[in-house]
Design an enzyme around this catalytic site. Structure first.
Site, mmCIF file in Angstrom:
data_model
loop_
_atom_site.group_PDB
_atom_site.id
_atom_site.type_symbol
_atom_site.label_atom_id
_atom_site.label_comp_id
_atom_site.label_asym_id
_atom_site.label_seq_id
_atom_site.Cartn_x
_atom_site.Cartn_y
_atom_site.Cartn_z
ATOM 1 N N HIS A 51 -8.505 1.180 -3.804
ATOM 2 C CA HIS A 51 -9.271 0.861 -2.939
ATOM 3 C C HIS A 51 -9.934 2.495 -2.782
ATOM 4 O O HIS A 51 -9.158 3.450 -2.084
ATOM 5 C CB HIS A 51 -8.215 0.591 -1.569
ATOM 6 C CG HIS A 51 -9.013 0.378 -0.547
ATOM 7 N ND1 HIS A 51 -8.481 0.057 0.833
ATOM 8 C CD2 HIS A 51 -10.644 0.396 -0.426
ATOM 9 C CE1 HIS A 51 -9.449 0.109 1.643
ATOM 10 N NE2 HIS A 51 -10.486 -0.052 1.140
ATOM 11 N N ASP A 80 -6.741 -6.034 4.505
ATOM 12 C CA ASP A 80 -5.959 -4.710 4.764
ATOM 13 C C ASP A 80 -5.845 -4.199 5.797
ATOM 14 O O ASP A 80 -7.110 -3.927 6.412
ATOM 15 C CB ASP A 80 -6.575 -3.938 3.677
ATOM 16 C CG ASP A 80 -5.991 -2.427 3.347
ATOM 17 O OD1 ASP A 80 -4.877 -2.290 3.878
ATOM 18 O OD2 ASP A 80 -6.688 -1.614 2.594
ATOM 19 N N ASP A 116 -4.474 3.553 -1.945
ATOM 20 C CA ASP A 116 -5.707 4.039 -1.023
ATOM 21 C C ASP A 116 -6.044 5.515 -1.474
ATOM 22 O O ASP A 116 -5.440 6.471 -1.416
ATOM 23 C CB ASP A 116 -5.163 4.138 0.426
ATOM 24 C CG ASP A 116 -5.142 2.723 0.948
ATOM 25 O OD1 ASP A 116 -5.881 1.644 0.783
ATOM 26 O OD2 ASP A 116 -3.974 2.397 1.569
ATOM 27 N N MET A 137 -12.094 4.643 -0.779
ATOM 28 C CA MET A 137 -12.550 4.729 0.734
ATOM 29 C C MET A 137 -13.360 6.431 0.617
ATOM 30 O O MET A 137 -13.037 7.267 0.986
ATOM 31 C CB MET A 137 -11.738 4.922 1.720
ATOM 32 C CG MET A 137 -11.213 3.562 1.962
ATOM 33 S SD MET A 137 -9.400 3.491 2.901
ATOM 34 C CE MET A 137 -8.422 3.655 1.648
ATOM 35 N N HIS A 144 -1.222 -1.635 -4.238
ATOM 36 C CA HIS A 144 -2.757 -0.994 -3.745
ATOM 37 C C HIS A 144 -2.733 0.565 -3.377
ATOM 38 O O HIS A 144 -1.781 1.184 -2.663
ATOM 39 C CB HIS A 144 -2.833 -1.659 -2.311
ATOM 40 C CG HIS A 144 -4.129 -1.557 -1.580
ATOM 41 N ND1 HIS A 144 -5.157 -2.266 -1.735
ATOM 42 C CD2 HIS A 144 -4.255 -0.455 -0.629
ATOM 43 C CE1 HIS A 144 -6.115 -1.868 -0.950
ATOM 44 N NE2 HIS A 144 -5.573 -0.774 -0.051
ATOM 45 N N MET A 167 -11.570 -5.480 5.804
ATOM 46 C CA MET A 167 -10.568 -4.668 6.572
ATOM 47 C C MET A 167 -10.057 -4.901 8.104
ATOM 48 O O MET A 167 -11.039 -5.492 8.533
ATOM 49 C CB MET A 167 -11.361 -3.138 6.813
ATOM 50 C CG MET A 167 -11.301 -2.364 5.288
ATOM 51 S SD MET A 167 -10.054 -2.084 4.652
ATOM 52 C CE MET A 167 -9.040 -0.899 5.524
ATOM 53 N N MET A 169 -8.918 8.350 -0.288
ATOM 54 C CA MET A 169 -9.664 8.637 0.817
ATOM 55 C C MET A 169 -10.115 10.224 0.713
ATOM 56 O O MET A 169 -9.437 10.802 0.107
ATOM 57 C CB MET A 169 -8.779 8.847 2.050
ATOM 58 C CG MET A 169 -8.046 7.487 2.291
ATOM 59 S SD MET A 169 -7.246 7.741 3.921
ATOM 60 C CE MET A 169 -6.559 5.989 3.904
ATOM 61 N N SER A 208 1.086 -1.008 0.049
ATOM 62 C CA SER A 208 0.010 -0.018 -0.023
ATOM 63 C C SER A 208 0.995 1.210 -0.071
ATOM 64 O O SER A 208 1.662 1.599 0.992
ATOM 65 C CB SER A 208 -0.842 -0.079 1.270
ATOM 66 O OG SER A 208 -1.232 1.270 1.539
HETATM 67 C C1 DX5 Z 1 -6.304 1.892 5.758
HETATM 68 C C2 DX5 Z 1 -5.812 1.498 4.223
HETATM 69 C C3 DX5 Z 1 -4.570 0.452 4.345
HETATM 70 C C4 DX5 Z 1 -3.419 1.027 4.928
HETATM 71 C C5 DX5 Z 1 -2.703 0.030 5.335
HETATM 72 O O1 DX5 Z 1 -7.313 2.816 5.577
HETATM 73 O O2 DX5 Z 1 -6.830 1.162 3.350
HETATM 74 O O3 DX5 Z 1 -4.288 0.020 3.087
HETATM 75 O O4 DX5 Z 1 -2.796 1.919 3.930
HETATM 76 O O5 DX5 Z 1 -1.460 0.544 5.977
HETATM 77 P P1 DX5 Z 1 -0.599 -0.284 7.267
HETATM 78 O O6 DX5 Z 1 -0.073 -1.755 6.245
HETATM 79 O O7 DX5 Z 1 0.327 0.334 7.501
HETATM 80 O O8 DX5 Z 1 -1.738 -0.648 8.272
HETATM 81 ZN ZN ZN Z 2 -6.526 -0.039 1.455
#
Ligand code: DX5
Ligand code: ZN
Length: 237
Positions: A74, A184, A40, A76, A38, A145, A42, A13
């Site tokens: 991903h 994740d 992320d 969010m 991956h 998650m 947000m 990620s």
């Molecule tokens: C959290 C993300 C994850 C996160 C994982 O909201 O979806 O992908 O970046 O990071 P670590 O491995 O540091 O928990």
């Molecule tokens: Zn993620």
């Protein structure tokens, strides 16, 4: 289903990467044998943080192509339907939406497929597996998650292991053993073995790949070694 011989896949990620040298960091992942990155996304609404965008996917696309890599978005975000085209146009191979953000999840997953991407559905830790009962035949992967989404570097919620086991059993019982289970959040050398044994296909890891003061290749090797320990991979699916 017969025994699975493929090792658990690790998807770094990039939320935890050094953004100033993102290209180098992702290249190091591909050089170390990673196939899937991956990303992320947000929006500050669905989760209490803002991060990454379709622009990051577009920037990484040529690098991924160099290595035959896969880019996974991903999302969010609230109302993901409004942005599916943008993320596909940017070069996302896989688009994951949250069941909590999609009142018309069937329509949303169909749309992702129509756009030519692979649809995945994601569940927050407090969201029951029953919420995806009807959509399972329509998706290629489920993202469980193991932290509350929004931030990297959080502690792993141990209940995710049992959730994966129950989902794997459900998938097998329904003839959907091909559906990937991705986990994740908070994944480290301390829990990846249990996740693999429970039937996890893909482990997303941010801090444990890009952090810790070690090089990316060494971090990936440590995770793989931990996952491949005897007992690290169940044979039930
Ligand atoms: C959290 C993300 C994850 C996160 C994982 O909201 O979806 O992908 O970046 O990071 P670590 O491995 O540091 O928990
Ligand atoms: Zn993620």
């Amino acid at each position: 289903m017969g025994a699975v011989t493929a090792p658990i896949e690790i998807a770094p990620s990039i939320l935890a990467a050094d953004l100033l040298s993102l290209g180098d960091q992702v290249r190091a992942c591909f050089e170390a044998g990673v196939r899937r990155i991956h990303v992320d996304v947000m929006d500050g609404h669905f989760v209490p943080n803002i991060a990454l965008s379709a622009g990051h996917i577009a920037a990484l696309r040529p690098l991924a192509d160099e290595y035959g890599g896969v880019l996974e978005a991903h999302l969010m975000i609230d109302e993901p339907d409004r942005y599916l085209g943008d993320f596909r146009d940017a070069g996302s191979d896989i688009i994951e939406v949250h069941v909590e953000a999609c009142p018309h999840l069937h329509r949303t997953t169909q749309r992702i497929r129509q756009l030519g991407a692979v649809p995945g559905v994601a569940l927050n830790p407090a969201t029951s597996l029953t919420t995806i009962d009807e959509i399972l035949p329509e998706v290629d992967q489920v993202l469980v998650m193991s932290v509350n989404p929004g931030f990297g570097g959080q502690a792993f919620i141990t209940g995710a292991v049992g959730k994966v086991s129950r989902l794997r059993a459900t998938l097998n019982a329904r003839g959907l053993g091909h559906v990937a289970i991705e986990v994740d959040g908070g994944i480290t050398v301390a829990n990846i073995e249990a996740l693999a044994a429970a039937g996890t296909t893909v482990a997303v890891a941010g801090s444990s790949v890009f952090g810790g003061g070690c090089a990316v290749a060494a971090n990936l090797a440590a995770l793989r070694a931990a996952a491949d320990q005897p007992g690290g991979r169940g044979s039930s699916w």
